[in-house]
Design an enzyme around this catalytic site. Sequence first.
Site, PDB file in Angstrom:
ATOM      1  N   LYS A   1     -48.094  51.769  72.558  1.00 31.25           N
ATOM      2  CA  LYS A   1     -46.829  51.921  73.295  1.00 31.25           C
ATOM      3  C   LYS A   1     -45.953  50.703  73.017  1.00 31.25           C
ATOM      4  O   LYS A   1     -46.441  49.656  72.577  1.00 31.25           O
ATOM      5  CB  LYS A   1     -47.072  52.040  74.799  1.00 31.25           C
ATOM      6  CG  LYS A   1     -47.772  50.845  75.472  1.00 31.25           C
ATOM      7  CD  LYS A   1     -46.838  49.732  75.901  1.00 31.25           C
ATOM      8  CE  LYS A   1     -47.590  48.518  76.425  1.00 31.25           C
ATOM      9  NZ  LYS A   1     -46.801  47.292  76.478  1.00 31.25           N
TER      10      LYS A   1
ATOM     11  N   ASP B   1     -51.261  49.230  82.262  1.00 32.11           N
ATOM     12  CA  ASP B   1     -50.673  50.113  81.244  1.00 32.11           C
ATOM     13  C   ASP B   1     -51.495  51.378  80.982  1.00 32.11           C
ATOM     14  O   ASP B   1     -51.034  52.280  80.285  1.00 32.11           O
ATOM     15  CB  ASP B   1     -50.527  49.376  79.904  1.00 32.11           C
ATOM     16  CG  ASP B   1     -49.492  48.267  79.973  1.00 32.11           C
ATOM     17  OD1 ASP B   1     -48.657  48.293  80.896  1.00 32.11           O
ATOM     18  OD2 ASP B   1     -49.527  47.389  79.094  1.00 32.11           O
TER      19      ASP B   1
HETATM   20  O1  C5P Z   1     -53.473  45.089  84.330  1.00 28.54           O
HETATM   21  P1  C5P Z   1     -53.830  44.285  83.134  1.00 28.54           P
HETATM   22  O2  C5P Z   1     -55.310  43.971  83.069  1.00 28.54           O
HETATM   23  O3  C5P Z   1     -53.310  44.816  81.859  1.00 28.54           O
HETATM   24  O4  C5P Z   1     -53.095  42.876  83.332  1.00 28.54           O
HETATM   25  C1  C5P Z   1     -53.496  41.700  82.665  1.00 28.54           C
HETATM   26  C2  C5P Z   1     -52.864  40.497  83.360  1.00 28.54           C
HETATM   27  O5  C5P Z   1     -51.444  40.542  83.220  1.00 28.54           O
HETATM   28  C3  C5P Z   1     -53.086  40.451  84.861  1.00 28.54           C
HETATM   29  O6  C5P Z   1     -54.276  39.783  85.166  1.00 28.54           O
HETATM   30  C4  C5P Z   1     -51.880  39.665  85.345  1.00 28.54           C
HETATM   31  O7  C5P Z   1     -52.072  38.289  85.147  1.00 28.54           O
HETATM   32  C5  C5P Z   1     -50.787  40.090  84.380  1.00 28.54           C
HETATM   33  N1  C5P Z   1     -49.924  41.183  84.892  1.00 28.54           N
HETATM   34  C6  C5P Z   1     -49.035  40.907  85.930  1.00 28.54           C
HETATM   35  N2  C5P Z   1     -48.227  41.905  86.385  1.00 28.54           N
HETATM   36  C7  C5P Z   1     -48.237  43.143  85.846  1.00 28.54           C
HETATM   37  C8  C5P Z   1     -49.129  43.434  84.778  1.00 28.54           C
HETATM   38  C9  C5P Z   1     -49.961  42.423  84.330  1.00 28.54           C
HETATM   39  O8  C5P Z   1     -48.982  39.789  86.421  1.00 28.54           O
HETATM   40  N3  C5P Z   1     -47.427  44.082  86.321  1.00 28.54           N
END
Ligand code: C5P
Length: 296
Positions: free
Chosen positions: A17, A145
């Site tokens: 994406k 995501d």
């Molecule tokens: O959800 P995911 O594991 O992909 O996110 C990885 C890191 O990115 C999270 O631990 C956080 O630090 C950051 N993040 C965030 N806000 C979001 C998505 C991700 O702070 N909306």
Amino acid sequence: MATLRSSRSLTLAARGKMNLALEVLGVLPDGYHALDTVFCTLELSDVLHIEASDQFRLEVLWEGPRPVSLPQEDNLVSRALRLLEKSTGQTIPASLKLVKRLPAAGGLGGGSADAAAALIGLNRLFELGLPEAALGSLAASLGADVAFCLRGGTARGRGRGDRLERLPPAPALEVVLVCPPLGCSTPEVYAAWDRRVRPPATGASQRMVEALEQGNSEAIVSGVANDLEPAAVELYPELHRLRESMLQAGCVSAVLSGSGSTLVGFPAGSPQEVARRLERQVSAEVHLTRLEGTGR
Ligand code: C5P
């Protein structure tokens, strides 16, 4: 998501994406960031083969840039399988082969796409019978995501990026991906955003939604924007130089996808010619692909 089906195996394309627009609106009580983003699926994909087997196995073959070693258990595909086992109370003896073409830590949602493909594929092959809404909440618990990757297409994401609203499909524009040999750490990029002075809201996502509603390709191409880009550039200054090279090589616009490190460019003329120029000029992997705006 393309599907080749036999009674005992399944092959799925786990498409990447990009974020056509990404605005960071603030910090949520759990430390995550509140987003207003417009996602669009790319044609470029990983491929996940699933076979019924006697026990769980995961094999990873790297065809794309920046191979990383994925542990058997602590990766998004294995976690998706364990979550399905937990929520159905069944053991899922699957042998999985993942062909990686999307760069790791590239902002193209490779891991998220793989996890979404695992949820869909295992649910189908093992006839688990989980409805889309149940898969959606498992997806959101795996990562911000993953929920988008489950449906794909073109969508606006709010909250953590997992509160989704379908949008009219983006046109199948050709894009050039520049993947530098550096993996951007998502938490570090968000932490760098936290340290910066907050700029006023730009409204880029709302404008992108309007451009999509009007089917206005020019406005889509000129409206790409990402609030995380200045934070990522602060950590990895090379990204700024790469973006300049993309504009000089003939891109009308170029934008960081997610928290990087991939930059997505929209070529003015022949995409092949722009890609060839970039391959000569930059020390980064260059791929041509297109927006795949229609989801499942
Ligand atoms: O959800 P995911 O594991 O992909 O996110 C990885 C890191 O990115 C999270 O631990 C956080 O630090 C950051 N993040 C965030 N806000 C979001 C998505 C991700 O702070 N909306």
